[in-house]
Structures are given as C-alpha cells and as structure tokens.
Design a protein around this motif. Structure first.
Motif, mmCIF file in Angstrom:
data_model
loop_
_atom_site.group_PDB
_atom_site.id
_atom_site.type_symbol
_atom_site.label_atom_id
_atom_site.label_comp_id
_atom_site.label_asym_id
_atom_site.label_seq_id
_atom_site.Cartn_x
_atom_site.Cartn_y
_atom_site.Cartn_z
ATOM 1 N N PRO A 1 4.142 -1.138 10.442
ATOM 2 C CA PRO A 1 5.435 -1.106 11.131
ATOM 3 C C PRO A 1 6.517 -1.916 10.435
ATOM 4 C CG PRO A 1 3.965 -2.638 12.229
ATOM 5 C CD PRO A 1 3.168 -1.999 11.125
ATOM 6 N N GLU A 2 6.152 -2.669 9.389
ATOM 7 C CA GLU A 2 7.102 -3.558 8.742
ATOM 8 C C GLU A 2 7.325 -3.163 7.287
ATOM 9 O OE1 GLU A 2 5.430 -7.411 9.201
ATOM 10 O OE2 GLU A 2 5.867 -7.545 11.351
ATOM 11 N N LEU A 3 8.482 -3.538 6.765
ATOM 12 C CA LEU A 3 8.777 -3.285 5.362
ATOM 13 C C LEU A 3 7.941 -4.214 4.478
ATOM 14 C CD1 LEU A 3 12.683 -3.050 5.439
ATOM 15 C CD2 LEU A 3 11.034 -1.164 5.395
ATOM 16 N N GLY B 1 17.715 2.617 -6.321
ATOM 17 C CA GLY B 1 16.884 3.623 -5.670
ATOM 18 C C GLY B 1 15.599 3.057 -5.117
ATOM 19 N N VAL B 2 15.150 3.646 -4.004
ATOM 20 C CA VAL B 2 13.835 3.347 -3.425
ATOM 21 C C VAL B 2 13.041 4.639 -3.441
ATOM 22 C CG1 VAL B 2 12.562 2.647 -1.367
ATOM 23 C CG2 VAL B 2 14.723 1.512 -1.945
ATOM 24 N N PHE B 3 11.871 4.627 -4.102
ATOM 25 C CA PHE B 3 11.001 5.803 -4.184
ATOM 26 C C PHE B 3 9.788 5.575 -3.280
ATOM 27 C CE2 PHE B 3 12.277 6.987 -8.856
ATOM 28 C CZ PHE B 3 13.593 7.139 -8.443
ATOM 29 N N LEU B 4 9.606 6.469 -2.318
ATOM 30 C CA LEU B 4 8.459 6.397 -1.414
ATOM 31 C C LEU B 4 7.480 7.499 -1.786
ATOM 32 C CD1 LEU B 4 10.313 5.906 2.006
ATOM 33 C CD2 LEU B 4 9.422 4.144 0.472
ATOM 34 N N PRO C 1 4.415 2.615 -1.813
ATOM 35 C CA PRO C 1 3.663 3.749 -1.261
ATOM 36 C C PRO C 1 4.160 4.190 0.106
ATOM 37 C CG PRO C 1 2.186 2.088 -2.173
ATOM 38 C CD PRO C 1 3.544 1.477 -2.147
ATOM 39 N N TYR C 2 4.556 3.222 0.942
ATOM 40 C CA TYR C 2 4.968 3.575 2.305
ATOM 41 C C TYR C 2 5.915 2.503 2.837
ATOM 42 C CZ TYR C 2 4.877 4.467 7.325
ATOM 43 O OH TYR C 2 5.246 4.715 8.612
ATOM 44 N N ALA C 3 6.899 2.951 3.606
ATOM 45 C CA ALA C 3 7.767 2.039 4.341
ATOM 46 C C ALA C 3 8.262 2.786 5.572
ATOM 47 C CB ALA C 3 8.950 1.588 3.492
ATOM 48 N N ALA D 1 12.916 1.142 9.796
ATOM 49 C CA ALA D 1 13.315 -0.163 9.292
ATOM 50 C C ALA D 1 14.084 -0.072 7.979
ATOM 51 C CB ALA D 1 12.082 -1.052 9.105
ATOM 52 N N LEU D 2 13.792 0.943 7.168
ATOM 53 C CA LEU D 2 14.393 1.041 5.837
ATOM 54 C C LEU D 2 15.779 1.679 5.844
ATOM 55 C CD1 LEU D 2 14.366 0.968 2.733
ATOM 56 C CD2 LEU D 2 12.971 3.063 2.780
ATOM 57 N N LEU D 3 15.955 2.768 6.570
ATOM 58 C CA LEU D 3 17.171 3.568 6.428
ATOM 59 C C LEU D 3 18.461 2.869 6.843
ATOM 60 C CD1 LEU D 3 15.960 7.169 7.366
ATOM 61 C CD2 LEU D 3 16.303 6.130 5.113
#
Length: 420
Positions: free
Chosen positions: A236-238, A282-285, A304-306, A310-312
């Motif tokens: 659930p967290e960055l 850039g952030v690549f997920l 790998p995941y975020a 929380a990120l956007l």
C-alpha cells in the motif's frame, strides 16, 4: 454472511474483488476468495481465505502467450483459457456451498459461478468492471481490432460487433463450457455475452458520468462508482527509493503497461526516448524482468510496483495500456492520460478518455518518440484538458464503488444493512 468470491483474470480483474472481500470482511462477514495461484499473496495480505483455481505455471503459461497481446487473437486465447477454469470453479463452489451456504460474488470471466447458479439456483452476483462488457444498440463499445468510424450508425456498429460472438468468442469459449454443462444436464449457452448478464444481481463498477446507462442494458444492472482497489495490491506504500526520487525534482511522467504484459520492452524503450526528448523525468512500473531497458539515466527510475493512488498525485501524466483499473485511478488523481492500447477493452477506454477531454490514444505502431512527445506536450499544455481533469477528479473522488457494491451484495444475500 458467508461470501465466496471468484476472480479470474489479471490484477485488473482480481484486485477489485479483493477490495470487495476486504470491505465485506470489515463488515463482519466470512469471506473466501478463489483465483489463480499467483494471487495467493494478495489474499493473505488482505486476510482472506484463498483457493487456487490453477497453478502458477498454468497462469504464467497463459500470460506469456504472445497471442494474448494482440487485438483479436488475445480475445481468443483468453476465452480458451478461461473456459478451462469453469469446472474447477464449479467444484470449489459446490464444496463451499455444502459447508457454508451464502452468496457468490463473481468477476466477469468466472464462468463456473454462472454454471453453479444455473444448476443450483445459487444467489450469484456478477461484477463487470469495464463498460466494454456491456452491449448496446445505442452506444456499442469499441471492440479491439475493429476501428469502426463513429459516423456509422450505432445500430450498424453494434451489428458488426456481434460478429465477435460468432467468429471469435463462441468458438473459443463455448465448446469447453457447453461440454461441461452437458455433464450437468444443463442446456448449452448460445451466446456468452448475453448469458453472463443473466445473473440475479449484476453490478457495473463504473460510474454513469464515465459510461452513461443505456436503454437496452439489463434492467437489473446496478451501476456504482469505480473501485479504488490498488491499496490491496503488492504494497500500500510507495517504495523508499521512489519517494526519494519524487522529492528530488519535478513531477515525472508515469509509464506502465499493465501487470500481465510480457512483451513491453518496445513500449519502455519509446518511453525512455520520450523522457529525453521532452526533458522530463520518468517513472517506469514493470513487475517482470526484461521489460525495461538497462542503464537508465538518473532522471528515470524503474520500480516493479507502486500503488497508483499514492504515486499519481505526484505525476505530470500517466501513459499506459488502457486497463480500466489504471484509467480509473488516473481519473481519480486528475492527471492527463495517454493510452497505447493492446487488446480487450483498452481501445474502448482510450475512446472514452478522449471524449471526456482528459486523454488521448495512440496505436502501438504510432507510439513513437516524436508522436508520443507531441501528444503529451498538447495534453500538458491544454487548459481545457487541465479543467476536465480537475472536474473528473472531483467526481471520481466522490464515488465509493466498493461500499455501494458491498451494499448490493448484502441485499443479494438477504442481509439487512440495518443489522450492522
């Protein structure tokens, strides 16, 4: 209540069902989840009893199929695989009902739940998460690989779209599904996209401002808001390194091609060039290895995941495949979206975002550094896009799709909310 949840698909299909399970459990109900084996960890984190409908190897074999990521062939590959889960789903539900009774909540592709409802008259709730799944002579969805001009009458586009049933969906799904139904002395299903809407309760988890209700949708369909489900994801967290990255500079472009994509290298290669051309971070997920180019510059980070919730809020724009879960979280965050559709509902979501004034779409063949940068420059500079994003951000934030869906599930199970 005892609630049996069946979720078949990728993260976009499973996470909303996990979120429903978490909410129902918080209301005091006993919840069990059946899904492909890779989602066992998500269920454990959510505190839900879990049953695997297939092994991790079987799931990975399907997700790794190249045809899955092509417009028409992807639909065929998906329905062939989904049909094989009909009997395992049915057998699990029969065992659960014998022990616990209760109500069954099923994602769209959980065909075994509908078979159990037909055979045993179980209280089944089917949950559709994308408007693409709703046929209409008045507003037909945009089907993958079928770019019909909007100038064509809606009834004609609907009639042409019906060919998907005859030539793609039925040949892929119905032989296995109907062979199993025959062992239960049930009549064959003639058309899948009609049959799956015949559940006693049908919940549509997308709001009317995104996909207005149509006169020929099933009368018993209940439309609620988008599900905010990514907090039930891997974490659930960055990640700490991402938090540090976000604090170190300007709002980045966020790129993701979905949790299941195994052929995303060209997408991220182009993404890297777009960042360089635009002079943006850039952030690549991407959870799978081999998708992201190596040796990224310091202004680009791969995680790998975020959780997008929380990120956007820290992002300038969201560039993605067009999965409905990603679309919904982008709308909730109020960021412009560029969709590079792959298959399934992705083309329909791109069209809806464009019509709402908050996004654009580029086919994979047209997703080049020059075109991508040009479209993103327009989205980021437009006052009209910014105003539309802000308006829909407020509308999306006001929705509580999970709570409304759970209210309907309780009613389907004969549970009175006043008892809580």
């Amino acid at each position: 209540m005892n609630v049996q949840i069946v979720a078949v698909g990728t993260h976009g299909d499973v996470l909303p069902m996990v979120a429903i399970g978490v909410e129902l459990a918080s209301r005091g109900h006993v919840v069990a989840l059946a899904a492909p084996a890779p989602f066992a960890a998500l269920a454990a984190r959510a505190g839900l009893v879990f049953h695997a409908l297939c092994t991790e190897a079987e799931y990975d074999r399907l997700i790794g199929t190249p045809n899955l990521w092509r417009p028409w062939r992807g639909v065929q590959a998906m329905f062939e695989a989904v049909a094989t889960l009909t009997e395992p789903t049915y057998r699990w539900l029969i065992g659960q009902q014998a022990m616990d009774g209760g109500v069954v909540v099923a994602s769209t592709l959980s065909l075994g739940a509908r078979v159990a409802q037909d055979k045993l008259a179980l209280p089944v709730v089917v949950v559709h998460v994308a408007p693409f799944l709703m046929e209409s002579r008045h507003a037909p969805p945009r089907l993958p690989g079928l770019p019909l001009p909007r100038l064509l009458p809606a009834r004609l586009r609907h009639w042409i779209g019906r060919g998907a049933d005859r030539y793609v969906i039925s040949p892929a799904a119905l032989p296995t599904l109907n062979a199993f139904r025959g062992t239960l002395d049930l009549p064959p299903v003639r058309r899948l996209r009609h049959w799956w809407n015949l559940a006693p309760t049908l919940i549509l988890m997308f709001p009317g401002w995104y996909a207005p209700s149509q006169p020929d949708w099933p009368a018993h369909a209940l439309q609620v808001g988008f599900p905010a489900a990514d907090q039930c994801g891997d974490t659930p967290e960055l990640p700490k390194d991402l938090v540090t990255f976000l604090r170190a500079g300007s709002a980045p472009l966020v790129f993701t091609y979905g949790s299941g994509m195994r052929q995303g290298r060209s997408f991220f290669d182009t993404a890297l060039q777009i960042c360089r051309q635009m002079g943006r971070r850039g952030v690549f997920l991407a959870p799978q290895t081999g998708q992201v180019p190596p040796n990224l510059s310091p202004d680009v980070i791969h995680v790998p995941y975020a959780p997008l919730t929380a990120l956007l809020p820290h992002a300038a724009a969201l560039i993605h495949h067009g999965g409905i879960g990603t679309v919904a979280l982008g709308l909730r965050a109020g960021v412009p979206q560029l969709v590079v559709p792959v298959a399934f509902n992705h083309f329909d979501e791109a069209r809806r975002l464009k019509a709402l004034g908050v996004g654009a779409g580029l086919s994979r063949s047209r997703f080049t550094p020059a075109r991508g940068a040009r479209v993103l420059d327009h989205l980021l500079a437009s006052r009209h896009v910014a105003a539309a994003c802000q308006l829909l951000h407020m509308q999306a934030a006001a929705d509580d799709g999970i709570s409304d869906a759970c209210d309907a599930i309780e009613r389907a199970g004969g549970f009175q909310a006043a008892k809580r």
